[in-house]
Design an enzyme around this catalytic site. Structure first.
Site, PDB file in Angstrom:
ATOM      1  N   GLY A   1      20.608   3.002  -8.336  1.00 17.91           N
ATOM      2  CA  GLY A   1      20.976   3.348  -9.754  1.00 17.91           C
ATOM      3  C   GLY A   1      21.074   2.285 -10.493  1.00 17.91           C
ATOM      4  N   ASN A   2      21.456   2.166 -11.722  1.00 21.73           N
ATOM      5  CA  ASN A   2      21.319   0.781 -12.296  1.00 21.73           C
ATOM      6  C   ASN A   2      22.604   0.970 -13.377  1.00 21.73           C
ATOM      7  OD1 ASN A   2      20.684   1.765 -15.140  1.00 21.73           O
ATOM      8  ND2 ASN A   2      18.865   2.306 -13.861  1.00 21.73           N
ATOM      9  N   ARG A   3      22.809  -0.222 -14.117  1.00 27.59           N
ATOM     10  CA  ARG A   3      24.124  -0.486 -14.699  1.00 27.59           C
ATOM     11  C   ARG A   3      24.184   0.127 -16.188  1.00 27.59           C
ATOM     12  NH1 ARG A   3      27.417  -3.989 -12.018  1.00 27.59           N
ATOM     13  NH2 ARG A   3      26.015  -5.483 -10.577  1.00 27.59           N
ATOM     14  N   SER A   4      23.217   0.793 -16.824  1.00 34.57           N
ATOM     15  CA  SER A   4      23.208   1.574 -18.055  1.00 34.57           C
ATOM     16  C   SER A   4      24.146   2.573 -18.146  1.00 34.57           C
ATOM     17  CB  SER A   4      21.727   2.276 -18.141  1.00 34.57           C
ATOM     18  OG  SER A   4      21.782   2.831 -19.268  1.00 34.57           O
TER      19      SER A   4
ATOM     20  N   ALA B   1      17.417   3.516 -19.357  1.00 35.20           N
ATOM     21  CA  ALA B   1      17.090   2.792 -18.159  1.00 35.20           C
ATOM     22  C   ALA B   1      16.419   3.566 -17.081  1.00 35.20           C
ATOM     23  CB  ALA B   1      17.880   1.858 -17.937  1.00 35.20           C
TER      24      ALA B   1
END
Ligand code: C5P
Length: 409
Positions: A214-217, A280
């Site tokens: 995943g990512n921090r968005s 994102a």
């Protein structure tokens, strides 16, 4: 007095609730009157503990009202409710929100709210604990489902010295939201009658039933785009990986992976006037998704990655001539140069560039500082709340689309 505002000649009922932010509604009243609106102030009994009737009478377009019974008019609530072009409640306290959601009509303001078919804007302000209470959340969801516009509070200093979410939105945002309801001419940047598709949040690419890449968005910027586009009159579909409230003009489709987002977006894009790809989207996913949880005792697994579908590039390759395509470039290096490269590579009309390493812009924070890259030009917007960034970008993009003949009236 400005006559260029879309509020010129509009009848506004300004309801004032009993909270410390009531003093800010004096400035709001002034701004609405200065915009050319005819503003009728309606003060609740508890608001009178914070502000004076005389001030609102002096600045309003007619004397302030504080009761169902104190004027010669036997049915002031029906008159106010029928004549109003919009009713604005500021501050909208937890109590007012609850009474309105329950249909309680026991004073002039709540009877007017229940007796109107005009749009209603509730500008919420209260202490953090109250804002986060499940009853308030439920009542807000109920009001939104009924088409009420709720302007959420901001984070900042509250009464008593506390810091948290609950502070009344800026007067600029409140006025811009009300103006957005009345922008009729498409040329002035309205999205009235337009179909807008927005993506938000970071995608999650499963490795096994438990883990994902995943990512921090946070999805905040995308959700702000969806809300502001709806405020500008668009019919919005928000494809989001983070839960978002459907509201007036916003339909929400929740997805998780890049593939799910691709499927949802590609099914809708053909009919869309504006696509805002704020999500994102992961660039890579695991080639194999284990159907069971990968066990530690089998040693570190080899995870082989493969590219995800590039949704923006796909949309750019099938873009109808009357569609505007907006992408994002969240970068840690030279955002503008990267944005220009992406603009060409993905056949987008605009790329919104931001540097996600800045402490007050990018992921998870409420503010953003962006540069809009398009054609051979670029425009940098000052640091602002993500909702204000969304309004500015949408107005700019709409004006560009009309000026360049991508959209006709
Ligand atoms: O190439 P990059 O991922 O940096 O591009 C960012 C832009 O492309 C964003 O608008 C993002 O939503 C979109 N994107 C996409 N599909 C991907 C990767 C990014 O639509 N697989």
């Amino acid at each position: 007095m400005s006559t260029s505002s879309s509020l010129n000649g509009k009848r506004i009922v300004l309801g004032v609730g009993g909270g410390i932010a009531a003093y800010k509604s004096i400035e709001l009243l002034r701004r609405l009157v200065d915009s050319g609106a005819f503003v009728s102030p309606v003060l609740t009994q508890s608001s009178l503990k914070f502000v004076g009737e005389t001030t609102f009478s002096a600045l309003g377009s007619e004397p302030a009202r504080t009761s169902l019974w104190d004027s010669g008019d036997p049915i002031p609530h029906t008159r106010l409710g029928q004549q109003a072009d919009v009713i604005v409640v500021s501050p909208a306290t937890a109590d007012l929100i609850a009474r309105y959601a329950a249909g309680i009509a026991d004073d002039l303001l709540t009877t007017t709210l229940v007796a109107t078919s005009a749009p209603v804007v509730m500008v919420a302000a209260m202490h953090t604990e109250m804002w986060q209470h499940p009853s308030v959340e439920d009542n807000i969801a109920t009001l939104r489902r009924r088409g009420v516009i709720v302007i959420e509070p901001e984070t900042g200093r509250l009464a008593g010295g506390d810091i948290g979410v609950g502070r009344l939105a800026t007067i600029e945002r409140v006025v811009a939201t009300i103006e957005g309801l009345f922008i009729k001419s498409n040329k002035s940047g309205s999205l009235s009658g337009k179909k807008v598709l927005v993506t938000a949040g970071g995608t999650r690419e499963a490795i096994d039933p438990v883990r994902y890449i995943g990512n921090r968005s946070s999805g905040k910027q995308g959700i702000a785009f969806a809300e502001q586009a709806a405020n500008f009159g668009a019919e919005v579909t928000l494809v989001s990986t983070v839960p978002a409230a459907a509201g007036r003009g916003v339909e929400v489709i929740e997805v998780e992976s890049a593939q799910e987002m691709f499927d949802a977006v590609s099914a809708l894009a053909g009919e869309t006037d504006l696509v805002v790809m704020a999500a994102a989207v992961a660039d890579f996913r695991s080639k194999i998704i284990s159907p069971t949880k990968i066990k530690k005792n089998n040693g570190a697994p080899q995870i082989v990655l493969e590219p995800t579908p590039d949704i923006l590039a796909y949309l750019g390759s099938v873009k109808p001539k009357n569609q505007v395509l907006v992408g994002f470039a969240a970068e840690t290096g030279d955002p503008e140069a990267e944005a220009r490269r992406k603009l060409k590579a993905k056949n987008a009309d605009f790329v919104v560039a931001n540097n996600v390493l800045e402490h007050d812009a990018g992921f998870a924070v409420d503010t953003n500082r962006v540069t809009l890259v398009f054609g051979d030009s670029q425009v940098t917007l000052a640091l602002a709340d993500k909702r204000d960034i969304a309004s500015k970008v949408l107005s700019f993009v709409a004006e560009w689309a009309f000026k360049n003949g991508v959209w006709s009236e």
